[in-house]
Design a protein around this motif. Structure first.
Motif, PDB file in Angstrom:
ATOM      1  N   THR A   1       0.427   8.117   3.790  1.00  0.00           N
ATOM      2  CA  THR A   1      -0.992   8.850   3.480  1.00  0.00           C
ATOM      3  C   THR A   1      -1.818   8.065   4.277  1.00  0.00           C
ATOM      4  OG1 THR A   1      -0.755   9.154   1.212  1.00  0.00           O
ATOM      5  CG2 THR A   1      -2.786   8.944   1.795  1.00  0.00           C
ATOM      6  N   PHE A   2      -2.385   8.938   5.630  1.00  0.00           N
ATOM      7  CA  PHE A   2      -3.413   7.616   6.594  1.00  0.00           C
ATOM      8  C   PHE A   2      -4.376   8.238   5.771  1.00  0.00           C
ATOM      9  CE2 PHE A   2       0.042  10.553   9.202  1.00  0.00           C
ATOM     10  CZ  PHE A   2       0.310   9.137   9.302  1.00  0.00           C
TER      11      PHE A   2
ATOM     12  N   PHE B   1      -5.937  16.429   2.734  1.00  0.00           N
ATOM     13  CA  PHE B   1      -5.331  17.164   2.618  1.00  0.00           C
ATOM     14  C   PHE B   1      -3.826  17.020   3.576  1.00  0.00           C
ATOM     15  CE2 PHE B   1      -7.562  16.219   6.876  1.00  0.00           C
ATOM     16  CZ  PHE B   1      -6.496  16.291   8.019  1.00  0.00           C
ATOM     17  N   VAL B   2      -2.697  18.445   3.443  1.00  0.00           N
ATOM     18  CA  VAL B   2      -1.914  17.833   3.886  1.00  0.00           C
ATOM     19  C   VAL B   2      -1.646  18.682   5.369  1.00  0.00           C
ATOM     20  CG1 VAL B   2       0.650  18.147   3.160  1.00  0.00           C
ATOM     21  CG2 VAL B   2      -0.858  17.261   1.253  1.00  0.00           C
ATOM     22  N   PHE B   3      -0.631  17.598   6.020  1.00  0.00           N
ATOM     23  CA  PHE B   3      -0.409  18.781   8.002  1.00  0.00           C
ATOM     24  C   PHE B   3       0.979  18.321   7.359  1.00  0.00           C
ATOM     25  CE2 PHE B   3      -1.722  14.151   8.823  1.00  0.00           C
ATOM     26  CZ  PHE B   3      -0.607  14.286   9.959  1.00  0.00           C
ATOM     27  N   TYR B   4       1.488  19.262   8.602  1.00  0.00           N
ATOM     28  CA  TYR B   4       3.408  19.037   8.841  1.00  0.00           C
ATOM     29  C   TYR B   4       3.146  18.471  10.004  1.00  0.00           C
ATOM     30  CZ  TYR B   4       3.514  20.459   4.561  1.00  0.00           C
ATOM     31  OH  TYR B   4       3.379  20.978   2.805  1.00  0.00           O
TER      32      TYR B   4
ATOM     33  N   ASP C   1       0.234  13.363   4.427  1.00  0.00           N
ATOM     34  CA  ASP C   1      -1.513  13.125   3.534  1.00  0.00           C
ATOM     35  C   ASP C   1      -2.418  12.733   3.674  1.00  0.00           C
ATOM     36  OD1 ASP C   1      -2.584  14.216   1.664  1.00  0.00           O
ATOM     37  OD2 ASP C   1      -2.575  11.865   0.881  1.00  0.00           O
ATOM     38  N   VAL C   2      -3.401  13.281   4.339  1.00  0.00           N
ATOM     39  CA  VAL C   2      -4.842  12.486   4.835  1.00  0.00           C
ATOM     40  C   VAL C   2      -6.232  11.966   3.815  1.00  0.00           C
ATOM     41  CG1 VAL C   2      -6.732  12.486   6.786  1.00  0.00           C
ATOM     42  CG2 VAL C   2      -3.820  13.297   6.962  1.00  0.00           C
TER      43      VAL C   2
ATOM     44  N   ASN D   1      -2.204   2.209  13.764  1.00  0.00           N
ATOM     45  CA  ASN D   1      -2.238   0.262  12.953  1.00  0.00           C
ATOM     46  C   ASN D   1      -0.786   0.852  12.621  1.00  0.00           C
ATOM     47  OD1 ASN D   1      -3.024  -2.221  13.161  1.00  0.00           O
ATOM     48  ND2 ASN D   1      -3.820  -2.277  11.405  1.00  0.00           N
ATOM     49  N   GLN D   2       0.408   1.418  12.568  1.00  0.00           N
ATOM     50  CA  GLN D   2       1.541   1.177  12.400  1.00  0.00           C
ATOM     51  C   GLN D   2       2.286   1.694  13.404  1.00  0.00           C
ATOM     52  OE1 GLN D   2       2.072   1.071   8.618  1.00  0.00           O
ATOM     53  NE2 GLN D   2       3.921   0.534   9.086  1.00  0.00           N
ATOM     54  N   SER D   3       4.086   1.077  13.361  1.00  0.00           N
ATOM     55  CA  SER D   3       5.040   1.934  14.336  1.00  0.00           C
ATOM     56  C   SER D   3       5.454   2.038  13.570  1.00  0.00           C
ATOM     57  CB  SER D   3       5.872   0.371  14.639  1.00  0.00           C
ATOM     58  OG  SER D   3       7.191   0.558  14.946  1.00  0.00           O
TER      59      SER D   3
END
Length: 138
Positions: free
Chosen positions: A75-76, A111-114, A122-123, A47-49
């Motif tokens: 953060t998602f 949790f964090v992803f790259y 972040d999620v 929901n973001q550009s």
């Protein structure tokens, strides 16, 4: 004072290889590619550009806090712990760089992803109230 800013319209992320990064975001995160040239790719994601902008080596959207910890700027959200755990497993199976699920002392887990350029994300397992309402309408 009434709310003047309605939402964040676009996030800009530095990447070294537009083509590689655009493909990664589409494949790994389910983004929709709307436009791409040599300098940028424009994606729809969560929901973001998102604008992926060609940058030099070593650039990222990350920053270091006053204690020396690397931080993310985005953060998602997902709808609950089960969704968070499933997404975490999916990311691991895709070979993504993913941190452990954490209890940070507040509601929910994270949790964090790259991405391939080291941009950290972040999620969080908790939806914002306006999105919780939308998610449970369906």
């Amino acid at each position: 004072m009434s709310e003047k800013l309605i939402r964040i319209g676009t996030i800009y992320l530095p990447v070294t290889d537009i083509n590689r990064s655009a493909k990664w975001y589409v494949r790994h995160l389910g983004a929709k590619l709307n436009y791409q040239d040599d300098d940028k790719a424009i994606l729809d994601l969560a929901n973001q550009s998102i604008f992926l902008v060609k940058s030099g080596e070593g650039e990222s959207a990350n920053f270091t806090d006053h204690r020396g910890n690397e931080r993310f700027s985005v953060t998602f959200e997902v709808d609950g712990l089960v969704e968070l755990e499933a997404l975490h497993g999916d990311f691991i199976s895709l070979g993504m760089e993913v941190g452990a699920i954490e209890d940070r002392g507040h509601a929910g887990r994270n949790f964090v992803f790259y991405d391939p350029d080291g941009n950290a994300f972040d999620v969080w397992s908790e939806l914002s109230p306006s999105f919780r309402h939308l998610a449970h309408k369906e």
